[in-house]
Design an enzyme around this catalytic site. Structure first.
Site, PDB file in Angstrom:
ATOM      1  N   LYS A 126       0.861  -1.195   0.000  1.00  0.00           N
ATOM      2  CA  LYS A 126       0.000   0.000   0.000  1.00  0.00           C
ATOM      3  C   LYS A 126       0.888   1.232   0.000  1.00  0.00           C
ATOM      4  O   LYS A 126       1.903   1.268   0.698  1.00  0.00           O
ATOM      5  CB  LYS A 126      -0.926   0.000   1.222  1.00  0.00           C
ATOM      6  CG  LYS A 126      -1.795   1.262   1.326  1.00  0.00           C
ATOM      7  CD  LYS A 126      -2.958   1.103   2.293  1.00  0.00           C
ATOM      8  CE  LYS A 126      -2.608   1.350   3.737  1.00  0.00           C
ATOM      9  NZ  LYS A 126      -2.064   2.693   4.037  1.00  0.00           N
ATOM     10  N   GLU A 128       0.650   5.724  -0.142  1.00  0.00           N
ATOM     11  CA  GLU A 128      -0.228   6.875   0.067  1.00  0.00           C
ATOM     12  C   GLU A 128      -0.015   7.929  -1.001  1.00  0.00           C
ATOM     13  O   GLU A 128       1.105   8.125  -1.476  1.00  0.00           O
ATOM     14  CB  GLU A 128       0.094   7.527   1.434  1.00  0.00           C
ATOM     15  CG  GLU A 128      -0.219   6.643   2.610  1.00  0.00           C
ATOM     16  CD  GLU A 128       0.015   7.350   3.941  1.00  0.00           C
ATOM     17  OE1 GLU A 128       0.287   8.573   3.957  1.00  0.00           O
ATOM     18  OE2 GLU A 128      -0.074   6.661   4.978  1.00  0.00           O
ATOM     19  N   GLU A 195      -9.531   7.442   3.580  1.00  0.00           N
ATOM     20  CA  GLU A 195      -9.450   7.785   5.005  1.00  0.00           C
ATOM     21  C   GLU A 195     -10.012   9.176   5.270  1.00  0.00           C
ATOM     22  O   GLU A 195      -9.616  10.149   4.602  1.00  0.00           O
ATOM     23  CB  GLU A 195      -7.984   7.688   5.473  1.00  0.00           C
ATOM     24  CG  GLU A 195      -7.830   7.990   6.963  1.00  0.00           C
ATOM     25  CD  GLU A 195      -6.511   7.524   7.557  1.00  0.00           C
ATOM     26  OE1 GLU A 195      -5.695   6.892   6.834  1.00  0.00           O
ATOM     27  OE2 GLU A 195      -6.287   7.799   8.754  1.00  0.00           O
TER      28      GLU A 195
HETATM   29  O1  KIV Z   1      -1.145   2.638   8.692  1.00  0.00           O
HETATM   30  C1  KIV Z   1      -2.328   2.305   8.825  1.00  0.00           C
HETATM   31  O2  KIV Z   1      -2.727   1.687   9.813  1.00  0.00           O
HETATM   32  C2  KIV Z   1      -3.259   2.673   7.770  1.00  0.00           C
HETATM   33  C3  KIV Z   1      -4.718   2.529   8.075  1.00  0.00           C
HETATM   34  C4  KIV Z   1      -5.157   3.601   8.989  1.00  0.00           C
HETATM   35  C5  KIV Z   1      -5.545   2.494   6.844  1.00  0.00           C
HETATM   36  O3  KIV Z   1      -2.865   3.093   6.727  1.00  0.00           O
END
Ligand code: KIV
Length: 278
Positions: A126, A128, A195
């Site tokens: 993931k 951002e 988010e």
């Molecule tokens: O780092 C994390 O826990 C996240 C979640 C809040 C989606 O990215």
């Protein structure tokens, strides 16, 4: 905590969650359940409770390391915790966060960082950010690395955003979020975390994309939900955001609290739309 099943036992009757299975759930309208997870013991508990996706979030900087933000978390930290989770998990889909500074520089840097997490046991990484990450998403996806994108409040940009604030409140920023979501999906992102944004923005993005959206503080209109594990177990310190529910309230055990979370996400009893006031 109650006695754990043997580390090698796959939860009875549970098939491994694959990207294909997540797509099937999305098409069938079955909500996807996700929780953050940082170690093998909890990975076992979450897997046995039927959580679909375990996210090794860089939130571990705040939750485990006691830091004030996710910015100091390193790739070495992330790879360590991904490996721990992979050891305890047998069937859930495992997503590892690329930490701040580990993918912004170049495609080669992003590939190297993603490789470290995949080799530690992640099934997906993931990252951002908005449209500027689309090229990186495309690059990784074309090289066989499933990518989850993350829009709205992106904690790695907390200083640029002026704090942990709701995103997409005015028409211009809502339009930008919708545009970026489309760009990320077009680039090959297989999932999108949304988010802290208004329900109307979440609903518009979710309806327009072929990929599942996973919300946190983003209302009910996502294809799935995620919470920070320690928050939903009542272990978060300080004032908790309104969208967090303490699932330990009334639960006999951690296992029962997690099972209730899964059931409530699947039946859309969580999140509570009346608590989403933006
Ligand atoms: O780092 C994390 O826990 C996240 C979640 C809040 C989606 O990215």
């Amino acid at each position: 905590m109650s006695v754990h099943p043997s580390p090698d036992a796959a939860p009875a009757g549970r098939k491994p969650i694959t990207l294909h299975r997540l797509r099937e759930m999305h098409v069938a309208g079955e909500p996807i359940s996700m929780l953050t997870c940082y170690d093998a013991a909890f990975a076992r508990v979450l897997d046995h409770a039927g959580v679909d996706c375990l996210l090794i979030g860089d939130s571990l900087g705040m939750v485990l390391q006691g830091l004030g933000s996710t910015l100091p978390v390193t790739l070495t930290d992330m790879a360590y915790h991904v490996r721990c989770v992979a050891q305890g998990n047998r069937s859930a889909w495992v997503i590892g966060d690329l930490p701040f500074g580990s993918y912004q520089q170049s495609h080669a840097q992003a590939m190297e960082s993603a490789t470290a997490l995949m080799q530690a046991g992640a099934h997906m990484v993931k990252l951002e950010g908005g449209g500027w990450t689309a090229d990186t998403v495309r690059f990784l996806t074309q090289r066989g690395i499933p990518v989850c994108a993350h829009l709205g409040l992106t904690p790695q940009s907390v200083h640029a955003l002026g704090g942990y604030r709701i995103q997409g409140r005015d028409e211009a920023s809502a339009t930008t979020l919708r545009l970026h979501a489309q760009q990320l999906a077009d680039a090959g992102a297989a999932m999108l975390v949304l988010e802290l944004m208004p329900s109307a923005v979440t609903a518009a993005i979710t309806a327009s994309l072929p990929i599942p959206t996973i919300g946190i503080g983003a209302g009910v209109d996502c294809a799935g939900q995620v919470l920070v594990l320690h928050d939903m177990l009542g272990l978060g310190h300080g004032k908790q955001p309104r969208f967090v529910r303490d699932f330990m309230q009334g639960a006999a055990s951690i296992e029962a609290a997690i099972a209730t979370y899964v059931a409530d996400v699947k039946t859309r009893r969580f999140p509570d739309p009346t608590l989403h006031g933006y």
